[in-house]
Design a protein around this motif. Structure first.
Motif, mmCIF file in Angstrom:
data_model
loop_
_atom_site.group_PDB
_atom_site.id
_atom_site.type_symbol
_atom_site.label_atom_id
_atom_site.label_comp_id
_atom_site.label_asym_id
_atom_site.label_seq_id
_atom_site.Cartn_x
_atom_site.Cartn_y
_atom_site.Cartn_z
ATOM 1 N N ASP A 32 0.837 -1.196 0.000
ATOM 2 C CA ASP A 32 0.000 0.000 0.000
ATOM 3 C C ASP A 32 0.872 1.246 0.000
ATOM 4 O O ASP A 32 1.913 1.287 0.650
ATOM 5 N N SER A 33 0.435 2.264 -0.722
ATOM 6 C CA SER A 33 1.174 3.522 -0.735
ATOM 7 C C SER A 33 0.308 4.626 -0.149
ATOM 8 O O SER A 33 -0.916 4.631 -0.334
ATOM 9 N N PRO A 34 0.911 5.565 0.563
ATOM 10 C CA PRO A 34 0.129 6.656 1.147
ATOM 11 C C PRO A 34 -0.465 7.543 0.058
ATOM 12 O O PRO A 34 0.142 7.744 -0.997
ATOM 13 N N ASN A 35 -1.643 8.068 0.315
ATOM 14 C CA ASN A 35 -2.276 8.975 -0.641
ATOM 15 C C ASN A 35 -2.849 10.217 0.045
ATOM 16 O O ASN A 35 -3.596 10.981 -0.568
ATOM 17 N N ALA A 73 -12.559 5.873 -6.656
ATOM 18 C CA ALA A 73 -13.727 5.595 -5.825
ATOM 19 C C ALA A 73 -13.579 4.214 -5.201
ATOM 20 O O ALA A 73 -13.176 3.254 -5.871
ATOM 21 N N GLY A 74 -13.859 4.105 -3.907
ATOM 22 C CA GLY A 74 -13.720 2.839 -3.198
ATOM 23 C C GLY A 74 -12.345 2.614 -2.612
ATOM 24 O O GLY A 74 -12.142 1.678 -1.829
ATOM 25 N N GLU A 75 -11.364 3.468 -2.955
ATOM 26 C CA GLU A 75 -9.997 3.328 -2.446
ATOM 27 C C GLU A 75 -9.921 3.894 -1.025
ATOM 28 O O GLU A 75 -10.515 4.928 -0.722
ATOM 29 N N GLU A 76 -9.176 3.211 -0.164
ATOM 30 C CA GLU A 76 -9.004 3.723 1.191
ATOM 31 C C GLU A 76 -7.928 4.798 1.208
ATOM 32 O O GLU A 76 -6.919 4.701 0.511
ATOM 33 N N LEU A 77 -8.152 5.829 2.015
ATOM 34 C CA LEU A 77 -7.202 6.916 2.163
ATOM 35 C C LEU A 77 -6.223 6.565 3.284
ATOM 36 O O LEU A 77 -6.635 6.272 4.410
ATOM 37 N N LEU A 78 -4.932 6.598 2.967
ATOM 38 C CA LEU A 78 -3.897 6.135 3.884
ATOM 39 C C LEU A 78 -2.820 7.202 4.057
ATOM 40 O O LEU A 78 -2.469 7.899 3.100
ATOM 41 N N VAL A 79 -2.303 7.304 5.258
ATOM 42 C CA VAL A 79 -1.220 8.241 5.543
ATOM 43 C C VAL A 79 0.113 7.499 5.543
ATOM 44 O O VAL A 79 0.155 6.278 5.658
ATOM 45 N N GLN A 80 1.203 8.264 5.431
ATOM 46 C CA GLN A 80 2.540 7.687 5.518
ATOM 47 C C GLN A 80 2.743 7.089 6.896
ATOM 48 O O GLN A 80 2.445 7.718 7.902
ATOM 49 N N TYR A 81 3.277 5.868 6.924
ATOM 50 C CA TYR A 81 3.434 5.221 8.215
ATOM 51 C C TYR A 81 4.626 5.777 8.952
ATOM 52 O O TYR A 81 5.342 6.639 8.478
#
Length: 438
Positions: free
Chosen positions: A235-238, A264-272
């Motif tokens: 997974d990459s942050p977005n 659409a449908g993609e989860e929003l992720l932060v940098q770990y």
């Protein structure tokens, strides 16, 4: 009126919002919007494939789309504890407590205040809290024991928390101006542990600009911005979050925006977490109360035992930490570069009578492949002894089933510990397989 709070640079949170009760996250969103916050109409809070709840795009989002814009007046910090009219005196009596310790006390009190708290819509999303090691029973700690470093760190932390809570109780009951409020709120040790686990798993470091254009820093809880899960592995942050330049103090805005187009449908992720040590399965359990499936940034935590003074001095020169990590090994050459290899090589040299106080002599020894191989063999022997302490899959599963059936173990805790042990065993066995002939 909410007191001024200041805090520092964002660190991605590791867990998504709990908010499992029907309508709770809707109340949170409406509360933020009521005070001028911005919430994109093109996202929703829903079940995540990664962990718990997450923020999901309901429509395609463009790059730099504002997901949340949260006024800093919503931020909660340890500074609020010190200016609290009812209980602020407690913290002034305990100057040696850390920011996390004080903040935990304030959050626990705010939870007890229920609807009287400004943050009640947000706090409703923080329960029941993560199942981190701080809230493990003794039976669960015993089940964790084969993961030696994680168990040791958790045991020390838990002992510290016992001591801190006792100090808070003593201060609150002896301080006349706080005694009545303490008795009315009745903060329990469970409340304090809950608050501590919430902060470890959700606190941001948020920058706030003062009127002199100086950015000040500290720990804070920032509603909505802690709803994002973190990106791991493939997974990459977005999404990234930051404090805008406009406004000062609590008049500033904390933004979370997309960093690329999102489907659409993609989860929003932060940098770990920036520190690779923070991505170890053991750290997840210690701080966030869950263990992800194995990912390529995983590692095994290893405690480095105390040694003689001259060895300790040498280890410090090589920046060997009290807790080291063993990552997944991809090649035999990586065996030679492991910091854990360096540690055992230094011990081997000392055992052989080499002068490890002299930098030049030690560096000369470390350039010798034969010397490092002896260090590797010593390391592999230690790793094998760690592996031998893990139960077999059958033994672990049987103990887990019996523990859950008897009520001694909670199923969620058991699942996390079993996943932790599986990840650790896989990484350690890989080191043995790859480094035996290095």
């Amino acid at each position: 009126m909410v007191p001024f709070v200041w805090a520092a640079v964002l660190v991605a949170t590791a867990t998504a919002a709990y908010c499992d009760a029907s309508g709770v996250h809707d109340d949170l969103v409406e509360w933020v919007k009521k005070y001028g916050g911005v919430v994109s109409p093109h996202v929703k809070i829903a079940d995540s494939r990664l962990s718990g709840k997450g923020v999901i795009a309901t429509e395609p989002l463009q790059d730099r789309h504002t997901v949340f814009g949260v006024p800093l007046l919503f931020a909660m910090s340890a500074e609020h504890a010190t200016v609290d009219d009812e209980l602020g005196h407690i913290w002034k009596m305990l100057p040696d407590l850390s920011e996390l310790d004080v903040f935990s006390g304030f959050l626990a009190f705010e939870m007890r205040r229920e609807n009287k708290s400004f943050w009640s819509p947000y706090i409703a999303c923080l329960t029941p809290g993560p199942m981190s090691t701080a809230v493990f029973s003794q039976h669960e700690m015993d089940f964790l024991a084969p993961s030696a470093a994680v168990h040791s760190i958790a045991s020390r932390r838990n002992a510290d928390l016992d001591e801190i809570y006792a100090l808070i109780v003593e201060a609150a009951t002896n301080e006349p101006s706080s005694r009545s409020a303490w008795q009315q709120l009745q903060m329990t040790k469970s409340d304090y542990l809950w608050a501590h686990t919430v902060l470890r798993s959700r606190a941001h470091f948020v920058p706030v600009k003062t009127e002199g254009d100086v950015w000040e820093a500290g720990m804070a809880l920032m509603p909505l911005s802690d709803l994002f899960n973190g990106a791991l592995g493939r997974d990459s942050p977005n999404v990234e979050c930051y404090t805008g330049d406009e406004g000062y103090g609590t008049s500033g805005i904390f933004y979370c925006e997309t960093t690329r187009p999102v489907l659409a449908g993609e989860e929003l992720l932060v940098q770990y977490l920036g520190d690779p040590l923070g991505r170890a399965s053991g750290r997840f359990l210690l701080n966030y109360g869950f263990v992800p499936e194995y990912h390529d940034e995983d590692s095994v935590l290893i405690e480095i035992p105390k040694a003689s003074v001259h060895i300790e001095e040498r280890l410090r020169k090589f920046n060997i930490q009290d807790v080291e990590q063993i990552p997944w090994i991809n090649s035999r050459d990586e065996c030679l570069k492991l910091r854990y290899t360096m540690y055992h090589t230094v011990l081997q040299l000392d055992e052989e009578g080499a002068d490890i106080s002299d930098n030049n002599k030690v560096n000369h020894h470390l350039l010798s492949r034969d010397t490092v191989r002896r260090g590797i063999q010593r390391m592999l022997s230690q790793i094998q002894s760690l592996l031998d302490k893990y139960p077999s899959v059958e033994e672990a599963n049987e103990a887990a089933l019996n523990g859950v059936a008897s009520g001694r173990l909670r199923e969620t805790v058991v699942d996390n510990i079993l996943r932790l042990q599986a990840n650790e065993k896989m990484i350690l066995q890989r080191v043995i397989d790859m480094c035996t002939d290095a």
